[in-house]
Design a protein around this motif. Sequence first.
Motif, short mmCIF file in Angstrom:
data_model
loop_
_atom_site.label_atom_id
_atom_site.label_comp_id
_atom_site.label_asym_id
_atom_site.label_seq_id
_atom_site.Cartn_x
_atom_site.Cartn_y
_atom_site.Cartn_z
N GLY A 176 52.64 118.71 83.59
CA GLY A 176 53.41 119.28 82.53
C GLY A 176 52.15 119.37 81.49
N SER A 177 52.86 119.84 80.27
CA SER A 177 52.10 120.25 79.50
C SER A 177 52.94 119.72 78.12
CB SER A 177 51.82 122.05 78.61
OG SER A 177 50.83 122.36 80.38
N LEU A 178 52.05 119.57 76.91
CA LEU A 178 52.35 118.87 75.66
C LEU A 178 51.79 119.22 74.96
CD1 LEU A 178 53.87 115.21 76.04
CD2 LEU A 178 55.40 116.94 75.30
N ARG A 179 52.59 119.96 73.52
CA ARG A 179 51.94 120.23 72.04
C ARG A 179 51.77 119.48 70.74
NH1 ARG A 179 52.21 125.00 68.09
NH2 ARG A 179 49.64 125.45 67.67
N LEU A 180 50.71 118.58 70.77
CA LEU A 180 50.91 117.38 69.38
C LEU A 180 50.57 118.30 68.44
CD1 LEU A 180 49.21 113.88 71.26
CD2 LEU A 180 51.88 114.86 71.56
N SER A 181 50.82 117.00 67.26
CA SER A 181 51.00 118.02 65.67
C SER A 181 50.43 117.00 65.24
CB SER A 181 51.91 119.41 64.89
OG SER A 181 52.35 120.35 66.25
N CYS A 182 50.30 117.17 63.71
CA CYS A 182 49.30 115.85 62.85
C CYS A 182 49.27 116.86 61.74
CB CYS A 182 47.88 115.72 63.47
SG CYS A 182 47.25 114.19 61.91
N ALA A 183 50.24 116.22 60.58
CA ALA A 183 50.89 117.02 59.04
C ALA A 183 49.26 116.11 58.60
CB ALA A 183 52.31 117.24 59.54
N ALA A 184 49.29 116.79 57.55
CA ALA A 184 48.45 115.58 56.65
C ALA A 184 49.20 116.11 54.97
CB ALA A 184 47.12 117.00 56.48
N SER A 185 49.25 115.79 54.11
CA SER A 185 49.47 115.60 52.58
C SER A 185 48.59 115.49 52.47
CB SER A 185 50.26 114.51 52.58
OG SER A 185 49.71 113.10 52.81
N GLY A 186 48.23 115.91 50.84
CA GLY A 186 47.24 115.70 49.81
C GLY A 186 46.20 117.40 50.77
N ARG A 187 45.59 117.36 49.33
CA ARG A 187 44.87 118.50 49.46
C ARG A 187 42.98 118.50 50.11
NH1 ARG A 187 44.48 120.44 43.07
NH2 ARG A 187 44.32 118.01 42.29
N THR A 188 43.13 117.25 50.84
CA THR A 188 41.92 116.65 51.33
C THR A 188 41.95 117.28 53.09
OG1 THR A 188 42.87 114.55 51.84
CG2 THR A 188 41.77 114.72 49.77
N PHE A 189 42.77 117.21 53.19
CA PHE A 189 43.30 118.14 54.33
C PHE A 189 41.72 119.29 55.15
CE2 PHE A 189 44.26 118.59 59.07
CZ PHE A 189 44.10 120.22 59.13
N SER A 190 41.62 119.75 53.98
CA SER A 190 40.56 121.16 54.84
C SER A 190 39.81 120.77 54.15
CB SER A 190 41.04 122.35 53.59
OG SER A 190 40.96 122.15 52.24
N ASN A 191 38.64 119.49 53.49
CA ASN A 191 37.82 118.92 53.66
C ASN A 191 37.36 117.91 54.69
OD1 ASN A 191 36.87 120.95 51.07
ND2 ASN A 191 38.45 118.91 49.69
N SER A 192 38.60 117.88 55.52
CA SER A 192 37.64 116.46 56.56
C SER A 192 38.45 117.35 57.93
CB SER A 192 39.18 115.80 56.33
OG SER A 192 39.47 115.15 55.42
N ALA A 193 36.92 116.55 58.68
CA ALA A 193 37.08 116.76 59.83
C ALA A 193 38.08 115.96 60.82
CB ALA A 193 35.38 116.03 60.34
#
Length: 124
Positions: free
Chosen positions: A16-33
């Motif tokens: 089967g399949s699953l899709r995991l999500s990881c939600a980030a707070s703050g403006r640093t997400f786009s600056n992070s690997a």
Amino acid sequence: QVQLIESGGGLVQAGGSLRLSCAASGRTFSNSAMGWFRQALGKEREFVATISRSGINTAYADSVKGRFTISRDNAKSTMFLQMNSLKPEDTAVYYCAARPFSLPSVDMREYPSWGQGTQVTVSS
């Protein structure tokens, strides 16, 4: 540090399949690997997949290559892990992590921010 919350785990049959999500707070997400790691009961935490800040560069553990796909949506500060053809050996708690650099890394020691984890259980 960025705050991370995983979701999407659950119980699924082998194949089967699953899709995991990881939600980030703050403006640093786009600056992070970002990275996904997992820890099975009684085992050490291990690398699963990583993605660069831009989303262009990715890397996978050999055990999941061809079955899992990591992606991110910087506009929504969210990272994903699409898991297909799941196997019982994929059973683990899955963690997302962030590092304040553009390039991805397979080394968990380079990630200062971690989520609480989401359980994935694959039945045979």
